[in-house]
Structures are given as structure tokens and as C-alpha cells.
Design an enzyme around this catalytic site. Structure first.
Site: not given
Ligand SMILES: C[S@@+](CC[C@H](N)C(=O)[O-])C[C@H]1O[C@@H](n2cnc3c(N)ncnc32)[C@H](O)[C@@H]1O
Length: 215
Positions: A62, A93, A115, A151, A192-193
């Protein structure tokens, strides 16, 4: 995702024993089989996996401390005999993923509700884009696989195209996971699901494999 800064979260993550803090520490502790979730958010999915499959090592990745700290707090609050010994976390990252893992060391990568980055000029930031698939290709074992759930239909179509163009074999595709009884037997819901399926959104899923003839 809108992010609320949690004061002190940087320090909590820095001191957390759940977290590998460097590529060196990660590489020293590599074990097999090893499954990753990239973008684990608050960690519901990866924790549930670690409880369900104690013989598999899981690492949740994360980018933000303020998000990851929700997972470390939850893990800290578990009774000692329920703490999963097969789960660790890395705050990074995912662009830097190849620094942390040796070549061909990962069995499975989960990408759950990444995202969508809807603007075309941000396509390279999508975790399913060709630049990321190339990185995953290098750390996945020869028979390794990637599993995506989302989704977001536009992101899903984009992700299928990028997978094909990057030489992956597509071994499973659905546009309505929750209607697939067989797949649902082993499905573990992400945060999220839960949220999006309760709103009536259909969940898309793919499973792709490294093609032995690929890059
Ligand atoms: C929309 S959330 C989904 C969280 C979880 N996977 C779920 O399905 O409930 C996307 C997560 O990916 C993380 N994220 C986005 N880009 C990333 C990256 N380049 N490296 C690590 N984490 C990342 C964001 O900070 C966020 O917490």
C-alpha cells in the site's frame, strides 16, 4: 480514493513489526509460496486470505501510511494466538516493486479495485497498464498469475487489452463474478467489493498467466 491524513501514521508504520521496511529486509524474508496484493487499502482481503491459508505467505502493498495504519491497528488488536504469522506489509509505490522482490519469486498477484485513473494522460498510473505488467512479469514465477477484480468496466476493458498486448494468457474472464457459483466458492470479498456489490454494481474479474513465450 479520497485520503484523510491520520496524524502519527508515518511513525506507526515506521515502528510496526508487521511491516518490511526496506528491499533488504523483504528479500531476507522471502518464502514460498508467496502471494501479493498491490493496493491493499485497509487490508480486509489480505488478512482474510492469511487466516484462511496459513501455509501461504502473503504480503500486502500500500502506498499511503494513513490507509495502511488501519490494517496494522486491526492486526495489533488481535489476540496473540490469532495473529497471522504468514502476513507482512510493505509501504511503497508499486512502481518500485522490482527493487523489493527477486526475479521469479512471486506465485500470485492480486489487484483488487485499483484506482481507475480515468483520464487518458494518466493511463500509465493504472496498476494494470503495460508498464506495471512488465514489472510483474519479471517478479512472477514462470507459472505465476495475476488476478484482477473491479466494478469499473472501462478499466476492465483497458486491462484485458493491456494483458493481451503484453503477452499474458487470459485464463478466466467474467463480467459478473457474483453470478458465477463455482468461482464464488473460493471468493474472498475485499472492502471495496463489499461496498460496490451492495450497491448493485457487477464485479468483473480476470485471471491472467505469464505466457512462457512472452517478453
Ligand atoms: C480503491 S482502493 C482498493 C483497496 C482494496 N484493494 C479493496 O479492494 O478494498 C486502491 C488502493 O490502492 C492504493 N494504490 C494506488 N496506487 C498504488 C501504487 N502505485 N502503489 C501502491 N498502492 C497503490 C491506494 O492508496 C488505495 O489504498
Amino acid at each position: 480514493m479520497r485520503l484523510r491524513h491520520i496524524p502519527g501514521s508515518e511513525e506507526e508504520i515506521e515502528n510496526s513489526t508487521w511491516v518490511y521496511h526496506s528491499p533488504e529486509e523483504t528479500q531476507k524474508n522471502i518464502s514460498s509460496p508467496l502471494y501479493l496484493e498491490i493496493g491493499m487499502g485497509k487490508g480486509r482481503f489480505i488478512m482474510e486470505n492469511a487466516f484462511t491459508y496459513p501455509d501461504i505467505s502473503f504480503i500486502g502493498i500500500e502506498m499511503y501510511e494513513s490507509v495502511m495504519v488501519k490494517a496494522t491497528r486491526k492486526l495489533d488488536s488481535l489476540p496473540d494466538d490469532e495473529k497471522p504469522l504468514n502476513l507482512h506489509l510493505i509501504r511503497m509505490d508499486a512502481r518500485d516493486i522490482c527493487d523489493f522482490f527477486p526475479k521469479e519469486s512471486i506465485d500470485r498477484i492480486y489487484l483488487n479495485f485499483p484506482d481507475p485513473w480515468p483520464k487518458a494522460r494518466h493511463a500509465g498510473r493504472r496498476l494494470t497498464s503495460s508498464g506495471f505488467l512488465k514489472r510483474y512479469d519479471s517478479i512472477l514465477k514462470k507459472d505465476g498469475r495475476i488476478e484482477l477484480k473491479t466494478d469499473n468496466l472501462d478499466l476492465f476493458e483497458f486491462s484485458l487489452e493491456e494483458a493481451r498486448a503484453s503477452g499474458y494468457e487470459i485464463s478466466y474472464v467474467t463480467y459478473d463474478l457474483h453470478a458465477d457459483e463455482e468461482a464464488m466458492k473460493s471468493n474472498i470479498m475485499t472492502g471495496y467489493e463489499q461496498k460496490f456489490s451492495s450497491l448493485g454494481n457487477k464485479i468483473c474479474r480476470y485471471v491472467i498467466r505469464r505466457s512462457l513465450t512472452s517478453v
